[in-house]
Design a protein around this motif. Structure first.
Motif, PDB file in Angstrom:
ATOM      1  N   GLN A   1       0.812  -1.215   0.000  1.00 39.10           N
ATOM      2  CA  GLN A   1       0.000   0.000   0.000  1.00 39.10           C
ATOM      3  C   GLN A   1       0.847   1.269   0.000  1.00 39.10           C
ATOM      4  O   GLN A   1       0.400   2.324  -0.461  1.00 39.10           O
ATOM      5  CB  GLN A   1      -0.934   0.037   1.215  1.00 39.10           C
ATOM      6  N   ARG A   2       2.129   1.157   0.472  1.00 37.69           N
ATOM      7  CA  ARG A   2       2.927   2.367   0.659  1.00 37.69           C
ATOM      8  C   ARG A   2       4.324   2.293   0.039  1.00 37.69           C
ATOM      9  O   ARG A   2       5.020   3.300  -0.018  1.00 37.69           O
ATOM     10  CB  ARG A   2       3.077   2.658   2.155  1.00 37.69           C
ATOM     11  N   ALA A   3       4.744   1.127  -0.399  1.00 35.93           N
ATOM     12  CA  ALA A   3       6.131   0.939  -0.828  1.00 35.93           C
ATOM     13  C   ALA A   3       6.495   1.764  -2.053  1.00 35.93           C
ATOM     14  O   ALA A   3       5.639   2.130  -2.866  1.00 35.93           O
ATOM     15  CB  ALA A   3       6.381  -0.539  -1.103  1.00 35.93           C
ATOM     16  N   ASP A   4       7.801   2.025  -2.192  1.00 37.09           N
ATOM     17  CA  ASP A   4       8.286   2.734  -3.388  1.00 37.09           C
ATOM     18  C   ASP A   4       8.365   1.762  -4.560  1.00 37.09           C
ATOM     19  O   ASP A   4       8.166   0.549  -4.409  1.00 37.09           O
ATOM     20  CB  ASP A   4       9.647   3.396  -3.123  1.00 37.09           C
ATOM     21  N   THR A   5       8.669   2.281  -5.730  1.00 33.86           N
ATOM     22  CA  THR A   5       8.644   1.474  -6.954  1.00 33.86           C
ATOM     23  C   THR A   5       9.626   0.317  -6.899  1.00 33.86           C
ATOM     24  O   THR A   5       9.302  -0.812  -7.307  1.00 33.86           O
ATOM     25  CB  THR A   5       8.949   2.359  -8.172  1.00 33.86           C
ATOM     26  N   ASP A   6      10.826   0.519  -6.392  1.00 35.08           N
ATOM     27  CA  ASP A   6      11.820  -0.555  -6.337  1.00 35.08           C
ATOM     28  C   ASP A   6      11.318  -1.718  -5.482  1.00 35.08           C
ATOM     29  O   ASP A   6      11.485  -2.891  -5.860  1.00 35.08           O
ATOM     30  CB  ASP A   6      13.139  -0.036  -5.772  1.00 35.08           C
ATOM     31  N   THR A   7      10.709  -1.399  -4.342  1.00 37.76           N
ATOM     32  CA  THR A   7      10.190  -2.454  -3.473  1.00 37.76           C
ATOM     33  C   THR A   7       9.009  -3.160  -4.131  1.00 37.76           C
ATOM     34  O   THR A   7       8.875  -4.388  -4.064  1.00 37.76           O
ATOM     35  CB  THR A   7       9.770  -1.874  -2.110  1.00 37.76           C
ATOM     36  N   LEU A   8       8.160  -2.387  -4.796  1.00 33.09           N
ATOM     37  CA  LEU A   8       7.014  -2.981  -5.490  1.00 33.09           C
ATOM     38  C   LEU A   8       7.469  -3.943  -6.594  1.00 33.09           C
ATOM     39  O   LEU A   8       6.884  -5.008  -6.774  1.00 33.09           O
ATOM     40  CB  LEU A   8       6.122  -1.886  -6.079  1.00 33.09           C
ATOM     41  N   GLU A   9       8.498  -3.553  -7.327  1.00 30.67           N
ATOM     42  CA  GLU A   9       9.013  -4.423  -8.383  1.00 30.67           C
ATOM     43  C   GLU A   9       9.504  -5.751  -7.803  1.00 30.67           C
ATOM     44  O   GLU A   9       9.326  -6.815  -8.394  1.00 30.67           O
ATOM     45  CB  GLU A   9      10.153  -3.727  -9.116  1.00 30.67           C
ATOM     46  N   ALA A  10      10.107  -5.688  -6.618  1.00 28.07           N
ATOM     47  CA  ALA A  10      10.599  -6.906  -5.978  1.00 28.07           C
ATOM     48  C   ALA A  10       9.458  -7.803  -5.487  1.00 28.07           C
ATOM     49  O   ALA A  10       9.663  -8.998  -5.241  1.00 28.07           O
ATOM     50  CB  ALA A  10      11.498  -6.538  -4.811  1.00 28.07           C
ATOM     51  N   MET A  11       8.266  -7.234  -5.368  1.00 32.04           N
ATOM     52  CA  MET A  11       7.106  -7.991  -4.900  1.00 32.04           C
ATOM     53  C   MET A  11       6.195  -8.401  -6.042  1.00 32.04           C
ATOM     54  O   MET A  11       5.105  -8.944  -5.814  1.00 32.04           O
ATOM     55  CB  MET A  11       6.317  -7.140  -3.879  1.00 32.04           C
ATOM     56  N   HIS A  12       6.622  -8.174  -7.262  1.00 28.92           N
ATOM     57  CA  HIS A  12       5.779  -8.338  -8.444  1.00 28.92           C
ATOM     58  C   HIS A  12       5.210  -9.746  -8.573  1.00 28.92           C
ATOM     59  O   HIS A  12       4.089  -9.946  -9.048  1.00 28.92           O
ATOM     60  CB  HIS A  12       6.592  -7.979  -9.698  1.00 28.92           C
ATOM     61  N   ASN A  13       5.962 -10.752  -8.141  1.00 27.76           N
ATOM     62  CA  ASN A  13       5.527 -12.146  -8.285  1.00 27.76           C
ATOM     63  C   ASN A  13       5.199 -12.775  -6.930  1.00 27.76           C
ATOM     64  O   ASN A  13       5.455 -13.973  -6.711  1.00 27.76           O
ATOM     65  CB  ASN A  13       6.612 -12.962  -8.989  1.00 27.76           C
ATOM     66  N   ASP A  14       4.635 -11.994  -6.033  1.00 28.67           N
ATOM     67  CA  ASP A  14       4.286 -12.498  -4.705  1.00 28.67           C
ATOM     68  C   ASP A  14       3.373 -13.727  -4.809  1.00 28.67           C
ATOM     69  O   ASP A  14       2.559 -13.837  -5.733  1.00 28.67           O
ATOM     70  CB  ASP A  14       3.581 -11.398  -3.901  1.00 28.67           C
ATOM     71  N   ASP A  15       3.494 -14.640  -3.878  1.00 27.27           N
ATOM     72  CA  ASP A  15       2.713 -15.887  -3.894  1.00 27.27           C
ATOM     73  C   ASP A  15       1.225 -15.664  -3.669  1.00 27.27           C
ATOM     74  O   ASP A  15       0.407 -16.496  -4.076  1.00 27.27           O
ATOM     75  CB  ASP A  15       3.244 -16.853  -2.817  1.00 27.27           C
ATOM     76  N   GLU A  16       0.876 -14.573  -3.038  1.00 23.91           N
ATOM     77  CA  GLU A  16      -0.528 -14.318  -2.702  1.00 23.91           C
ATOM     78  C   GLU A  16      -1.164 -13.389  -3.729  1.00 23.91           C
ATOM     79  O   GLU A  16      -0.645 -12.314  -4.030  1.00 23.91           O
ATOM     80  CB  GLU A  16      -0.620 -13.707  -1.304  1.00 23.91           C
ATOM     81  N   SER A  17      -2.317 -13.809  -4.263  1.00 24.04           N
ATOM     82  CA  SER A  17      -2.979 -13.031  -5.316  1.00 24.04           C
ATOM     83  C   SER A  17      -3.393 -11.636  -4.838  1.00 24.04           C
ATOM     84  O   SER A  17      -3.321 -10.665  -5.606  1.00 24.04           O
ATOM     85  CB  SER A  17      -4.208 -13.789  -5.838  1.00 24.04           C
ATOM     86  N   GLU A  18      -3.826 -11.516  -3.574  1.00 24.16           N
ATOM     87  CA  GLU A  18      -4.230 -10.210  -3.053  1.00 24.16           C
ATOM     88  C   GLU A  18      -3.044  -9.247  -3.031  1.00 24.16           C
ATOM     89  O   GLU A  18      -3.194  -8.058  -3.328  1.00 24.16           O
ATOM     90  CB  GLU A  18      -4.792 -10.363  -1.635  1.00 24.16           C
ATOM     91  N   VAL A  19      -1.882  -9.772  -2.704  1.00 24.61           N
ATOM     92  CA  VAL A  19      -0.684  -8.928  -2.676  1.00 24.61           C
ATOM     93  C   VAL A  19      -0.283  -8.545  -4.096  1.00 24.61           C
ATOM     94  O   VAL A  19       0.028  -7.376  -4.376  1.00 24.61           O
ATOM     95  CB  VAL A  19       0.480  -9.657  -1.962  1.00 24.61           C
ATOM     96  N   ARG A  20      -0.301  -9.520  -5.017  1.00 21.58           N
ATOM     97  CA  ARG A  20       0.061  -9.223  -6.417  1.00 21.58           C
ATOM     98  C   ARG A  20      -0.857  -8.161  -6.998  1.00 21.58           C
ATOM     99  O   ARG A  20      -0.413  -7.242  -7.703  1.00 21.58           O
ATOM    100  CB  ARG A  20      -0.001 -10.495  -7.257  1.00 21.58           C
ATOM    101  N   GLN A  21      -2.143  -8.269  -6.696  1.00 22.13           N
ATOM    102  CA  GLN A  21      -3.094  -7.282  -7.212  1.00 22.13           C
ATOM    103  C   GLN A  21      -2.787  -5.892  -6.678  1.00 22.13           C
ATOM    104  O   GLN A  21      -2.812  -4.900  -7.422  1.00 22.13           O
ATOM    105  CB  GLN A  21      -4.528  -7.686  -6.840  1.00 22.13           C
ATOM    106  N   ALA A  22      -2.501  -5.810  -5.373  1.00 20.37           N
ATOM    107  CA  ALA A  22      -2.161  -4.513  -4.780  1.00 20.37           C
ATOM    108  C   ALA A  22      -0.894  -3.946  -5.400  1.00 20.37           C
ATOM    109  O   ALA A  22      -0.802  -2.737  -5.674  1.00 20.37           O
ATOM    110  CB  ALA A  22      -1.990  -4.668  -3.269  1.00 20.37           C
ATOM    111  N   VAL A  23       0.106  -4.801  -5.634  1.00 19.42           N
ATOM    112  CA  VAL A  23       1.360  -4.362  -6.257  1.00 19.42           C
ATOM    113  C   VAL A  23       1.097  -3.859  -7.668  1.00 19.42           C
ATOM    114  O   VAL A  23       1.576  -2.772  -8.066  1.00 19.42           O
ATOM    115  CB  VAL A  23       2.390  -5.512  -6.264  1.00 19.42           C
ATOM    116  N   HIS A  24       0.336  -4.612  -8.463  1.00 22.10           N
ATOM    117  CA  HIS A  24       0.069  -4.225  -9.850  1.00 22.10           C
ATOM    118  C   HIS A  24      -0.684  -2.899  -9.925  1.00 22.10           C
ATOM    119  O   HIS A  24      -0.391  -2.058 -10.789  1.00 22.10           O
ATOM    120  CB  HIS A  24      -0.728  -5.329 -10.553  1.00 22.10           C
ATOM    121  N   GLU A  25      -1.652  -2.724  -9.026  1.00 19.01           N
ATOM    122  CA  GLU A  25      -2.413  -1.464  -9.034  1.00 19.01           C
ATOM    123  C   GLU A  25      -1.524  -0.283  -8.679  1.00 19.01           C
ATOM    124  O   GLU A  25      -1.621   0.784  -9.297  1.00 19.01           O
ATOM    125  CB  GLU A  25      -3.583  -1.562  -8.053  1.00 19.01           C
ATOM    126  N   ARG A  26      -0.653  -0.483  -7.682  1.00 17.86           N
ATOM    127  CA  ARG A  26       0.270   0.598  -7.307  1.00 17.86           C
ATOM    128  C   ARG A  26       1.231   0.920  -8.441  1.00 17.86           C
ATOM    129  O   ARG A  26       1.496   2.092  -8.743  1.00 17.86           O
ATOM    130  CB  ARG A  26       1.067   0.199  -6.059  1.00 17.86           C
TER     131      ARG A  26
END
Length: 277
Positions: A239-264
């Protein structure tokens, strides 16, 4: 032959105004209330809203509401009844008695009385109740005690007391509660803790505590929790991470997290495009 005393006759004449669904009047020791035996029988003649009224405002009644009404009508009598044998009378009298008389009740045998004392004691005397045997009394103390004095309750045996302490303790002492054994207390600590102590709570054993940390950590440090074992913590990071951190989370195992990352990430691209437009 009519053998009723004058006070008892006056009591019958006064009528009973208690609500229909109210409990029946009864002496606090059991049995009927005999106005003629009461030291305040003279109050019966004072009229509605004053003095006393059987079934409505009576100090000898077992029902706390009627006792309270008696002392609301006669607050000047409160000091005189702080030693009454019935705990309800002592507790209700303590609400309106002189604060200078309350010290005599600090060690009262009933927690209901001590609770009323805790609500009214001056700050200079309130610390005398920090070791009260009843949690509800100590909770009231924790709500009122001046922040510099709260340190005495940091290790209280009851988590509810410690939770209140964590809400009010001075920031300088708050880190000393970061390892409290109760999750709810540590969550309260994390909600108020400043850096760098807050960062140390990123390793808390409980995910709910780490979620609070993720809500408050500086953005530049959120990568610390980007791969947390609990997906709810990672979702908060997204919900708050910068772009570099979001990119590192791009393939998270949890769909809810991936969706939040993609939207951000999508919103970040749009914002960048708008800023260069």
């Amino acid at each position: 032959m009519n053998t009723a005393t004058a006070p008892e006759a006056a009591a019958r004449g006064a009528g009973v105004r208690a609500p229909q669904d109210d409990i029946a009047a009864q002496h606090w020791q059991g049995g009927p209330i005999r106005c003629g035996d009461c030291e305040y029988a003279y109050l019966l003649s004072m009229g509605e809203g004053q003095g006393c009224e059987p079934g409505h405002a009576c100090m000898q009644d077992a029902y706390a509401r009627r006792i309270d009404r008696f002392f609301r009508w006669n607050p000047m009598l409160s000091d005189d009844q702080l030693g009454h044998d019935y705990f309800e009378v002592r507790a209700i009298a303590a609400r309106r008695a002189s604060v200078f008389r309350l010290t005599a009740l600090i060690k009262d045998s009933d927690e209901t009385v001590r609770l009323q004392v805790a609500l009214r004691l001056p700050q200079a005397l309130l610390a005398k109740l920090v070791n009260d045997p009843h949690r509800e009394v100590r909770i009231r103390v924790a709500q009122r005690l001046a922040p510099p004095e709260l340190a005495a309750l940091r290790h209280d045996p009851d988590y509810g007391v410690r939770e209140l302490v964590a809400q009010r303790l001075s920031p300088a002492l708050l880190p000393t509660m970061a390892h409290d054994p109760d999750r709810a207390v540590r969550m309260r600590v994390a909600q108020r803790l400043d850096m760098p102590a807050l960062l140390r709570m990123a390793d808390d054993v409980d995910a709910d505590v780490r979620r609070v940390v993720a809500e408050r950590l500086p953005v530049a440090l959120l990568s610390r929790l980007a791969h947390d074992s609990d997906w709810r913590v990672r979702w908060e990071v997204a919900q708050r991470a910068d772009t570099d951190t979001l990119e590192a989370m791009h393939n998270d195992d949890e769909s809810e997290v991936r969706q939040a990352v993609h939207e951000r990430l999508k919103n970040n691209v749009i914002e960048i495009g708008v800023s260069h437009g």
